[in-house]
Enzyme design. Structure first.
Site, PDB file in Angstrom:
ATOM      1  N   SER A 101       7.102  25.417  57.611  1.00 15.56           N
ATOM      2  CA  SER A 101       5.950  26.181  57.138  1.00 15.56           C
ATOM      3  C   SER A 101       6.293  27.654  57.068  1.00 15.56           C
ATOM      4  CB  SER A 101       4.766  25.998  58.088  1.00 15.56           C
ATOM      5  OG  SER A 101       4.967  26.735  59.284  1.00 15.56           O
ATOM      6  N   ASP A 102       5.512  28.386  56.297  1.00  9.93           N
ATOM      7  CA  ASP A 102       5.552  29.833  56.434  1.00  9.93           C
ATOM      8  C   ASP A 102       4.948  30.174  57.794  1.00  9.93           C
ATOM      9  OD1 ASP A 102       5.833  32.536  55.936  1.00  9.93           O
ATOM     10  OD2 ASP A 102       5.013  32.420  53.911  1.00  9.93           O
TER      11      ASP A 102
END
Length: 823
Positions: free
Chosen positions: A184-185
């Protein structure tokens, strides 16, 4: 490492690297970045697991399509064109991974603005999603094999990407065959079971928020099963195996890289990212003969090296060369005795310039001292009274730093300091010019700024919110310190409390931060007159416009204008000296209302460590410019008439549905569909100020002999033509191949760039070059059948020096229609 890390090399921004149209250069830059990664060791403080991964995993490249030049992170992506974006990214990835370091292609997908970036829904048609926004990721996977991918913050058509099974699993893994790990970011996971089932392998950063104990509960409820966990863990372990095989240690000291070869590559990359936009009077290259007695360098920040845009793209450079330094070094190296004079002309900063080079510890060592306490060290520590109790407690921990922009995401001993801490920053400020100085402060939490034991800035009493530290900081508040003397010492003390930020809830461990900046106060009209007078009496006038503080992660630009009074300054200098060389440095497009008055204009983008030398190499002719614009530059007409092409922000295809304007609550409508960038200008028959692919040279190139082979049953064909350097100057040319199908079932762009080649030619030399294309150059995405289609019939092939400067035209034909899915 974000705070107090070992210095690193900063290469040109991605828009600059994209402008090079040079896949070989992108590969070499990737290799150099891998060398930097291999030199980084594991950190002993909190976030160790995250930043140690950066030794083995590079969190790049970014290939989000530049839907609008207003995007705060536009400078981080290569192009508005998905083909250029994807092919430069593929070369970059191959370079990084050739040395055993994982690349991470990001941010997947349609993460094209900063406004409401955690929640906004990018509402886009399936055709536009496939042809424009997914395409650079698809091409990068086809021509490279990135070991990791980062999902984006936003929603796509209502669903967050981090929990979108269709995007992460059906398309990415099943359709395209991606075998790598998906992370994920940072704080970009908003669910537990949904994100795991969708195929998101790793939540970043640690420690986990949405997983961990939450997974236990989901397993009990049978929202998840052990097989779901196994699938995610397997991808993490596969990447770990590659990391182990790379030979990069996990617990080595952090080191930097500095070799003659690296310095030359940085300089080459800087020069090769500079685009020559205009050279109507052949002012360039600027020759230093005996007639050149004075050179004026005018403009804000020309004596500072603005290496990159803001946000997470920033780093602590190992060294920098400013434009002023580069020009002075060129003049000195040429043996010329010409004076090189500088004046600011106007200020254009959004945030006050950092004062790292003017701050010193008590013993004269560059830098400052930071002290940390877990409890208030004195009763009046955060009071406006500068006199604290003499019985101040001993700090829990302390360190020194050489920077005046301090974001404490790491580099703090977490075993001794809590995020809810108090901080004291002390330094000696030594101005380099006498006069009144505007000094400013922004902090995370609350803070106060004292100079010589006098309160200058109060950020402890209702501090205004701001955009720094990704929205976790205050606005910058400044005040005037009167009558400062050059060379004199002034004691600066800044006191910060991060407690209020912790109370609001932090998405990850964060000990706070502060940003200390300043600039000598310049009376506007006086500065104007000084700049104009300097220009009048000079033989060469490079006029530098820099504004990286206006382009940053965390916020989008409001317009395309150069800040403050910059445009007025340029116009007046051009009137005073028509031979002025205007150099614009920005990460994406700006308007230039003075463009018709200027005969000589360069676009420098953000050039990294060696931007000053790279720029001087182009101005002097040591390097013949060969870059082409990787995005369209719309223009502006001050008083447009009914017959004028409206060259302005309203012409940008994404206008008005961008950022916080022209949208429904919580969503942004991609109304322009597939007509992004130059495609949008062409379909509307609008002439931009400078089209995609535009860029001049000191050489002259002729095109001839276009040949198009028939298209095979699999969709393969070859374009060949001859490029001749008909000048007396060796040079390089970027030839671009555009394809169009006149008769199609769906609307097609007027031209789509499907191939390019960069050719090196000596004076008078000609070469026949070939560009091999496949079905990707022919197809469009059919939403009804959910597949790619290349319809039988004739295709127009155009070869040009830009998307508008078409040199050759031909046709070829596809005998039978093709359909396909996947790569």
């Amino acid at each position: 490492m974000i705070f107090n890390g070992v210095t690193s090399s900063c290469f040109p921004s991605s828009t600059g690297l994209g402008a090079s149209f040079d896949v070989d250069l992108a590969y070499k830059v990737g290799q150099a970045l891998a060398d930097e990664c291999r030199a980084k060791g594991e950190y002993k403080f909190r976030f160790a697991s995250i930043h140690a991964d950066r030794s083995h995993i590079l969190l790049a490249p970014t290939v989000n399509t530049q839907r609008s030049p207003l995007g705060g992170r536009s400078f981080e992506s290569f192009s508005e064109d998905p083909n250029l974006n994807g092919l430069i990214a593929a070369a970059y990835i191959n370079g990084v991974q050739s040395k055993g370091v994982s690349a991470t292609i990001k941010h997947y997908v349609a993460n094209d603005q900063e406004f409401e970036r955690f929640s906004i829904s990018s509402d886009v048609s399936e055709r536009a999603l496939r042809e424009i926004y997914l395409k650079p990721f698809q091409l990068a996977l086809k021509h490279a094999d990135p070991w990791a991918l980062m999902s984006s913050y936003n929603r796509v058509n209502g669903l967050h990407v981090s929990e979108d099974k269709r995007l992460l699993d059906d398309i990415l893994r099943k359709e395209w065959g991606f075998k790598g790990m998906i992370m994920s970011d940072w704080i970009g996971v908003y669910s537990t079971a949904e994100s795991i089932k969708a195929g998101l392998d790793l939540e970043m950063p640690g420690p986990t928020v949405m997983r961990g104990r939450a997974v236990d509960r989901a397993l009990i409820a049978q929202k998840l099963f052990p097989s779901d966990i196994d699938a995610r863990v397997r991808k993490i372990l596969e990447l770990l195996q590659k990391a182990l095989a790379s030979g990069i240690p996990f617990d080595a000291p952090e080191e930097g890289v500095d070799t003659p070869e690296l310095r030359q590559l940085l300089r080459t990359a800087a020069a090769d990212s500079v685009v020559l936009l205009k050279n109507d009077k052949n002012v360039l290259p600027l020759k230093l003969d005996e007639s050149v007695k004075k050179i004026a360098v005018i403009g804000p920040n020309a004596k500072f090296a603005m290496t990159s845009g803001g946000g997470s793209a920033r780093l602590l450079e190992s060294w920098t060369v400013s434009p002023l330094e580069g020009i002075k070094e060129w003049v000195k190296g040429a043996g010329n005795s010409a004076e090189v004079n500088y004046t600011i002309g106007v200020t254009s900063h959004k945030y006050l310039p950092l004062l790292s080079s003017l701050t010193f510890q008590e013993d004269g060592t560059p830098g400052s001292v930071l002290e940390f306490w877990n409890e208030k060290p004195a009763k009046d520590f955060m009071d406006l009274n500068p006199d604290m109790s003499a019985n101040i407690a001993s700090p829990a921990w302390g360190c020194t730093t050489k920077v005046t922009n301090i974001m404490l995401l790491d580099g703090v001993d977490a075993s001794k300091v809590d995020p809810s801490c108090y901080i004291r920053y002390t330094t000696t400020f030594i101005p380099d010019e006498s006069g009144d100085w505007e000094l400013g402060l922004s902090v995370s939490g609350t803070g106060n700024f004292f100079i010589d034991d006098k309160l200058l800035v109060d950020l402890s009493t209702d501090p205004p919110p701001g955009n720094i530290y990704v929205g976790m900081g205050t606005a910058e508040v400044s005040n005037i310190a009167k009558g400062l003397k050059a060379g004199q010492k002034y004691r600066v003390e800044i006191r910060v409390s991060n407690i209020e930020m912790v109370k609001k809830g932090l998405p990850f461990a964060f000990w706070g931060g502060l940003r200390f900046g300043g600039i000598k106060v310049v009376e506007k009209e006086e500065a104007f007159h000084e700049a104009v007078d300097l220009a009048k009496g000079s033989d060469g006038v490079p006029d530098k416009l820099l504004f990286s503080s206006w382009e940053s992660e965390g916020f989008d630009r409001d317009d395309l204008e150069l800040p403050g009074l910059t445009n007025r300054l340029v116009s007046e200098i051009l009137q005073a000296n028509p031979k002025t060389i205007v150099v614009n440095q920005s990460g994406s497009a700006v308007t230039m209302p003075w463009i018709d008055e200027a005969s000589t204009v360069l676009q420098a983008f953000y050039g990294g460590n060696e931007l000053g030398n790279g720029l001087a190499d182009v101005i002097s002719g040591k390097v013949n410019p060969s870059a082409k614009l990787s995005l369209t530059f719309p223009g502006f007409v001050r008083q447009p008439t009914a017959t004028d092409s409206m060259k302005r922000l309203e012409d940008v295809p994404s206008y008005p549905s961008y950022g916080g304007k022209g949208q429904e609550p919580g969503k942004i409508l991609y109304n322009e569909g597939i007509f992004v960038g130059y495609r949008g200008y062409q379909i509307k028959n609008l002439a931009p100020m400078f089209p995609f692919g535009h860029g001049l040279s000191y050489s002259k190139f002729d095109y001839s002999g276009l040949k198009c082979t028939p298209i095979s049953s699999e969709g393969n064909f070859t374009i060949s033509f001859t490029i001749t350097n008909s000048s007396q100057v060796d040079g390089r040319e970027v030839a671009q191949v555009y394809v169009h199908q006149p008769q199609a079932s769906l609307p097609r762009p007027v031209r789509e760039m499907k191939g390019f080649i960069k050719v090196t030619l000596k004076a008078g030399e000609g070469k026949e070059v070939k560009v091999d294309l496949d079905r990707e150059a022919l197809g469009y995405y059919d939403e009804r059948r959910m597949c790619w289609v290349a319809e039988m019939g004739k295709f127009e092939v155009s070869v040009g020096a830009s998307s508008e400067d078409i040199k050759l035209k031909g046709t070829t034909e596809l005998g039978e229609s093709l359909t396909w899915t996947g790569l």
